[in-house]
Design an enzyme around this catalytic site. Structure first.
Site, mmCIF file in Angstrom:
data_model
loop_
_atom_site.group_PDB
_atom_site.id
_atom_site.type_symbol
_atom_site.label_atom_id
_atom_site.label_comp_id
_atom_site.label_asym_id
_atom_site.label_seq_id
_atom_site.Cartn_x
_atom_site.Cartn_y
_atom_site.Cartn_z
ATOM 1 N N TYR A 1 26.215 -9.524 43.954
ATOM 2 C CA TYR A 1 26.261 -8.075 43.820
ATOM 3 C C TYR A 1 25.604 -7.729 42.489
ATOM 4 O O TYR A 1 26.073 -8.152 41.432
ATOM 5 C CB TYR A 1 27.700 -7.558 43.865
ATOM 6 C CG TYR A 1 27.755 -6.071 43.607
ATOM 7 C CD1 TYR A 1 27.078 -5.184 44.446
ATOM 8 C CD2 TYR A 1 28.437 -5.553 42.522
ATOM 9 C CE1 TYR A 1 27.094 -3.823 44.210
ATOM 10 C CE2 TYR A 1 28.458 -4.194 42.273
ATOM 11 C CZ TYR A 1 27.778 -3.334 43.121
ATOM 12 O OH TYR A 1 27.790 -1.984 42.879
ATOM 13 N N HIS B 1 24.273 -0.920 44.788
ATOM 14 C CA HIS B 1 24.439 0.505 45.091
ATOM 15 C C HIS B 1 23.461 1.298 44.239
ATOM 16 O O HIS B 1 23.263 0.980 43.066
ATOM 17 C CB HIS B 1 25.865 0.963 44.770
ATOM 18 C CG HIS B 1 26.891 0.360 45.656
ATOM 19 N ND1 HIS B 1 27.541 -0.798 45.336
ATOM 20 C CD2 HIS B 1 27.366 0.742 46.863
ATOM 21 C CE1 HIS B 1 28.395 -1.104 46.309
ATOM 22 N NE2 HIS B 1 28.306 -0.184 47.250
#
Length: 171
Positions: free
Chosen positions: A78, A119
């Site tokens: 991530y 994101h």
């Protein structure tokens, strides 16, 4: 006619010794304040290849920080942060940083990393285009991802990772 000297982009793992530099860069680069847990996690040995300070001619000008997420046999990275100070943008440094991360993920041997995801705030079209140019695809929308900044929604972008090619046996 003399040629300009090549610019040196280099990377160094985030350590306790350079954590203050990471904190300072993050305070300038991002609209949120990161927690102590974030800073404790980015100096863990298992992420040293994926949490890096970015240098331009030996000047720290950016950061990239990831965490590993393993579910069963699948491990993903991530990408929590990747940013370069404004005066150093549009010089290919972000692209080099991202390629460094992809190469490190592909070569990682303790376990296979299957993908990198992140994101991007829905208002940040430039960032979305940057990641898409580098092989990331939009795989979803996370509503109300950001609690303290507006807009609150984020695109989820992901890039699959192919393991690095193993050198052929030389017989």
């Amino acid at each position: 006619m003399s040629r300009p000297s090549p610019t040196r982009v280099s990377f160094a793992s985030v350590t306790h010794n350079n954590l203050g530099t990471v904190r300072k860069l993050n305070s300038v680069l991002f609209p949120i304040k990161y927690s102590e847990k974030f800073y404790n996690d980015i100096v863990l040995p298992e992420v040293e290849d994926f949490c890096q300070l970015v240098y331009y001619n030996d000047i720290p000008i950016g950061t990239m920080c990831c965490r590993m997420e393993t579910q069963g046999e699948e491990t993903k990275l991530y990408l929590m942060t990747l940013a370069v100070l404004a005066p150093y943008r549009s010089r290919g440094i972000g692209a080099r940083s991202l390629q460094q991360l992809v190469d490190s993920a592909a070569a990682y041997t303790p376990r296979k990393i299957t993908s990198i995801y992140l994101h991007v705030q829905v208002s940040n079209d430039d960032a979305k285009r940057f990641y898409e140019r580098h092989g990331f695809k939009e795989v979803g929308l996370y509503t109300n991802y950001y609690k303290k900044i507006t807009p609150h929604d984020a695109w989820i972008l992901q890039r699959e990772i192919e393991p690095a090619a193993k050198p052929a046996d030389s017989k």
